[in-house]
Design an enzyme around this catalytic site. Sequence first.
Site, PDB file in Angstrom:
ATOM      1  NE  ARG A 130      -4.381  -1.484   1.787  1.00  0.00           N
ATOM      2  CZ  ARG A 130      -4.248  -2.811   2.767  1.00  0.00           C
ATOM      3  NH1 ARG A 130      -3.441  -2.808   3.686  1.00  0.00           N
ATOM      4  NH2 ARG A 130      -5.362  -3.709   2.612  1.00  0.00           N
ATOM      5  CE  LYS A 152       1.437  13.619 -15.065  1.00  0.00           C
ATOM      6  NZ  LYS A 152       1.482  14.529 -16.603  1.00  0.00           N
ATOM      7  CD  GLU A 194      10.716  15.348 -23.320  1.00  0.00           C
ATOM      8  OE1 GLU A 194      10.417  16.496 -22.885  1.00  0.00           O
ATOM      9  OE2 GLU A 194      10.059  14.405 -23.795  1.00  0.00           O
ATOM     10  CE  LYS A 235       7.873  16.834 -14.655  1.00  0.00           C
ATOM     11  NZ  LYS A 235       7.920  15.772 -15.297  1.00  0.00           N
ATOM     12  CD  GLU A 245      -0.846  17.259 -17.107  1.00  0.00           C
ATOM     13  OE1 GLU A 245       0.173  16.437 -16.900  1.00  0.00           O
ATOM     14  OE2 GLU A 245      -1.227  17.259 -18.374  1.00  0.00           O
ATOM     15  NE  ARG A 249       3.223  17.187 -13.897  1.00  0.00           N
ATOM     16  CZ  ARG A 249       3.749  16.149 -13.060  1.00  0.00           C
ATOM     17  NH1 ARG A 249       3.123  16.337 -11.666  1.00  0.00           N
ATOM     18  NH2 ARG A 249       4.485  15.303 -13.184  1.00  0.00           N
ATOM     19  CG  ASN A 253       1.591  17.581 -22.011  1.00  0.00           C
ATOM     20  OD1 ASN A 253       2.174  16.628 -21.649  1.00  0.00           O
ATOM     21  ND2 ASN A 253       0.220  17.707 -21.543  1.00  0.00           N
ATOM     22  CG  HIS A 256       4.830  16.047 -25.274  1.00  0.00           C
ATOM     23  ND1 HIS A 256       5.893  16.931 -25.053  1.00  0.00           N
ATOM     24  CD2 HIS A 256       5.378  14.936 -24.733  1.00  0.00           C
ATOM     25  CE1 HIS A 256       6.786  16.513 -24.587  1.00  0.00           C
ATOM     26  NE2 HIS A 256       6.646  15.310 -24.217  1.00  0.00           N
ATOM     27  CG  HIS A 260       2.341  11.773 -27.395  1.00  0.00           C
ATOM     28  ND1 HIS A 260       1.608  12.202 -26.279  1.00  0.00           N
ATOM     29  CD2 HIS A 260       3.134  11.423 -27.004  1.00  0.00           C
ATOM     30  CE1 HIS A 260       2.114  12.040 -25.250  1.00  0.00           C
ATOM     31  NE2 HIS A 260       3.628  11.541 -25.536  1.00  0.00           N
ATOM     32  CG  HIS A 274       8.917  10.563 -25.702  1.00  0.00           C
ATOM     33  ND1 HIS A 274       7.623  10.663 -25.871  1.00  0.00           N
ATOM     34  CD2 HIS A 274       9.193  11.551 -24.798  1.00  0.00           C
ATOM     35  CE1 HIS A 274       7.126  11.757 -25.184  1.00  0.00           C
ATOM     36  NE2 HIS A 274       8.249  12.205 -24.740  1.00  0.00           N
TER      37      HIS A 274
END
Length: 375
Positions: A130, A152, A194, A235, A245, A249, A253, A256, A260, A274
Amino acid sequence: MTAPLRQSEPVVVPVALGARTYDVVIGRGLLASLGERIKTLRFGARVAVVTDETVATFHLAAAEAALRAAGIECTRIVVPAGETSKNYTTFETVCEAIIAARVERSDVVVAFGGGVVGDLAGFAAACARRGLDFVQVPTTLLAQVDSSVGGKTGINSRHGKNLVGAFHQPILVVADSALLDTLPKRQFRAGYAEVAKYGLLADAAFFAWLEKNWKDVFAGSAARDHAIAVCCRGKAGIVGRDERETGERALLNLGHTFGHAVEAGCGFSDRLLHGEAVALGMALAFEFSAKKGLISADEAVRVSKHLAAVGLPTHVKDVRGGVPSVDTLMNLISQDKKVKRGALTFILVRGIGQAFIEKNVDATEVRAFLTDKLK
Ligand SMILES: NC(=O)c1ccc[n+]([C@@H]2O[C@H](COP(=O)([O-])OP(=O)(O)OC[C@H]3O[C@@H](n4cnc5c(N)ncnc54)[C@H](O)[C@@H]3O)[C@@H](O)[C@H]2O)c1
Ligand SMILES: [Zn+2]
C-alpha cells in the site's frame, strides 16, 4: 548566464509539496553518495534496487557498492531494458520481488534507470504494501530532466501509454550526470529535446544559452549539470504549483500533441524515439503558431534551426520510413486530446519561452496545416 561554468558542489533543487517536499540533487559522480543520502533520510532502511539489464551492466555494481558502504542491506530486481517492460507482467514481477525481499513500510525502493524503470518501479512502490518510499536515480538525460521529477508513475495499457498508474512522489532524486557518459548518443540527443523544451516553454534566456552551449552539454562538462539543474528547477516550479495537472503542468506537453501522433503512427518503434518525436512536435507547434499569426515565421525558423543543428528531426521528411497519412495523424490527435465539438487543446506559443494552453484549436485548421506539411 554567460559566466564561465565550473565543476562544483552538487546543485540541490527542492520540489515544494508541503509534507511531501523532496530534493533533486544534481552533480557529477553523485552515485557514490547514494547510500549516505538514503541513510540520512531513512536511517536503518533496507533497499530494493530496481533496474534494467543494460543499466545493470554498466552501473549496478557501483550503485550497490555505494549502498553497502553506508551499511545498507540491498537486493536487486533487474527487468529487461525497453518500453515493453512497462506492462502488467513485469509490474507483477517487480511487486512480488519487493515483497519477497521483505522490503517493509520503513524501507526504500530505488528506481535506477531511465524513464521506463522510473515509471515502473515508482508505480510498484506506490502499490506494494500500500505504498513504499522510493528514490529516483535517473540514468538517461530524459529521466534526469523530466520523468524522475514530479511523481507520475505507471505502466502501459493495451489502450495506450501510461494509462495505468499513480501519482507517487519520490522522497529524493539523485541525478548523477556522469552516468550519462555511457548513454548512446542517439538516446542523449532525444533527451536533449526535452531540455530544449524547458527553454522554449518558459525560459527564453535558457534557450539562447543552449544555442551557444549545447556542444558542452553533450560533452559532459559543467554545462551539462547546469542544463539539468535549470530543467529540474523549471519542472519543480510547475509541479509545485500544479501537482495533478489541472492547469499549468500541461505546458510540459509542448510539442507532445503533434509528437505523440507521429510517435504512435510509427508504432512507438525504433524509427522515432520519444524525444525525437517531441523535437519534431515542437518545431510543428512553433510553425503552427506562426501560421496562426502568434509569432513571426523567423522565430519558428530559429527553433527548427537549433533542433536540426543538434541532429533532431524538425520536419516530417526527417522521419525514417515516412510518417502516416493526415487522416491517421488526425485520428491519433483527436484520440489523444478528446475533441470537444471540433475543438482541440494544444500548447501554442506567443514567442520563445512563452507557451500557453489553447483549448479552442479548430481541428480543420490543424488538418489544413498537416496537409500542407505532408505535401
Ligand atoms: N513519469 C513521467 O513524468 C514521464 C515523463 C516523460 C517520459 N516518461 C516515460 O519515460 C520513458 C522513456 O524514458 P527513457 O527515454 O529514459 O527510456 P528508457 O528507460 O527505455 O532508456 C532508454 C534506453 O537507454 C538505456 N540506458 C538507460 N540508462 C543508460 C545509461 N546510463 N547508459 C547506457 N544505457 C542506458 C536503457 O536500458 C534503454 O535501453 C517512457 O516510458 C515515457 O512514458 C515518463
Ligand atoms: Zn516527453
